[in-house]
Design an enzyme around this catalytic site. Sequence first.
Site, PDB file in Angstrom:
ATOM      1  N   LYS A  41     -13.193   6.757  12.733  1.00 48.43           N
ATOM      2  CA  LYS A  41     -11.794   7.196  12.892  1.00 48.43           C
ATOM      3  C   LYS A  41     -11.708   8.323  13.919  1.00 48.43           C
ATOM      4  O   LYS A  41     -10.773   8.380  14.699  1.00 48.43           O
ATOM      5  CB  LYS A  41     -11.229   7.683  11.550  1.00 48.43           C
ATOM      6  CG  LYS A  41     -10.901   6.556  10.599  1.00 48.43           C
ATOM      7  CD  LYS A  41      -9.420   6.220  10.676  1.00 48.43           C
ATOM      8  CE  LYS A  41      -9.086   4.822  10.212  1.00 48.43           C
ATOM      9  NZ  LYS A  41      -9.187   4.559   8.819  1.00 48.43           N
TER      10      LYS A  41
ATOM     11  N   LYS B 142      -9.447  -4.665  11.958  1.00 52.21           N
ATOM     12  CA  LYS B 142      -9.332  -4.715  10.502  1.00 52.21           C
ATOM     13  C   LYS B 142      -7.923  -4.263  10.100  1.00 52.21           C
ATOM     14  O   LYS B 142      -7.308  -3.434  10.785  1.00 52.21           O
ATOM     15  CB  LYS B 142     -10.404  -3.858   9.843  1.00 52.21           C
ATOM     16  CG  LYS B 142     -10.194  -2.379  10.003  1.00 52.21           C
ATOM     17  CD  LYS B 142     -11.158  -1.630   9.128  1.00 52.21           C
ATOM     18  CE  LYS B 142     -10.860  -0.148   9.229  1.00 52.21           C
ATOM     19  NZ  LYS B 142     -11.661   0.684   8.410  1.00 52.21           N
TER      20      LYS B 142
ATOM     21  N   LYS C 155      -3.393   0.643   7.587  1.00 53.38           N
ATOM     22  CA  LYS C 155      -2.117   1.338   7.775  1.00 53.38           C
ATOM     23  C   LYS C 155      -2.174   2.180   9.047  1.00 53.38           C
ATOM     24  O   LYS C 155      -1.211   2.270   9.794  1.00 53.38           O
ATOM     25  CB  LYS C 155      -1.855   2.269   6.577  1.00 53.38           C
ATOM     26  CG  LYS C 155      -0.927   1.640   5.543  1.00 53.38           C
ATOM     27  CD  LYS C 155      -0.259   2.706   4.716  1.00 53.38           C
ATOM     28  CE  LYS C 155      -1.009   2.905   3.426  1.00 53.38           C
ATOM     29  NZ  LYS C 155      -0.501   3.881   2.517  1.00 53.38           N
TER      30      LYS C 155
END
Length: 231
Positions: free
Chosen positions: A17, A98, A101
């Site tokens: 991330k 993938k 959100k």
Amino acid sequence: MITPLGWLERVPTYKEKQQELKDRDLSTYGFLGYPLLQTADIIIYRAKYVPVGIDQVPHLEISREVARRFNYLYKEVFPEPEALLTEFPKVVGIDGRKMSKSYDNAIYLSDSPEIVEQKLRTMMTDPARKRRSDKGNPELSPVFQLHKIFSTKEEQDEVEEGCRTAGIGCIDCKKILIKNIFKVLEPIWKKRSELIGNPERLREISEKGTDKARKVAEETMRIVREAMGLI
Ligand code: SF4
């Protein structure tokens, strides 16, 4: 207290991330400590299994380590939770990454039929199929990944053959997928709208669940305090 910082820093999704969301400030404990929060949510119920997607397995690994460390330092209190994967442990998002959100590429159970249809109609396909007559490779198309979950074997074969030979267009291919996904979502939409129209029933379900969870959590905390010599 018993979790070294290094354990959190090496969670693979934390590193990923940081790479992917460079425009956001991720240097907060809220982000770093998220797997630990998840761990607390799992082990407070002394869960043996956790139903997760494949991407959550590394997060679960840290829960197992924390449980193991507590058991080693104090007393055998927590089972090491194991992942409970389904036949389809990973669902791709509408852009082929993938489903997440954070990427804004997910289909939500709360989406209306119109939105779901719109998302599927504009879903990414094999980039090689620019025109209807271009042949494609279904394995490179996220649409086909969803067919593998929602469509029958015959439909999958039909789509695969049609895609490779340009016998089927992407719009028709997606129409089959939309029909099949709607079949799965329709009963969920129905149940959801019934519940939304009945707030009293929702409150009742929530309170019943909360009571049940609270009892287990309180008992765990009693065992934990005892193990740590706090009572
Ligand atoms: S035909 Fe279907 S599987 Fe092939 S590229 Fe188009 S949408 Fe994807």
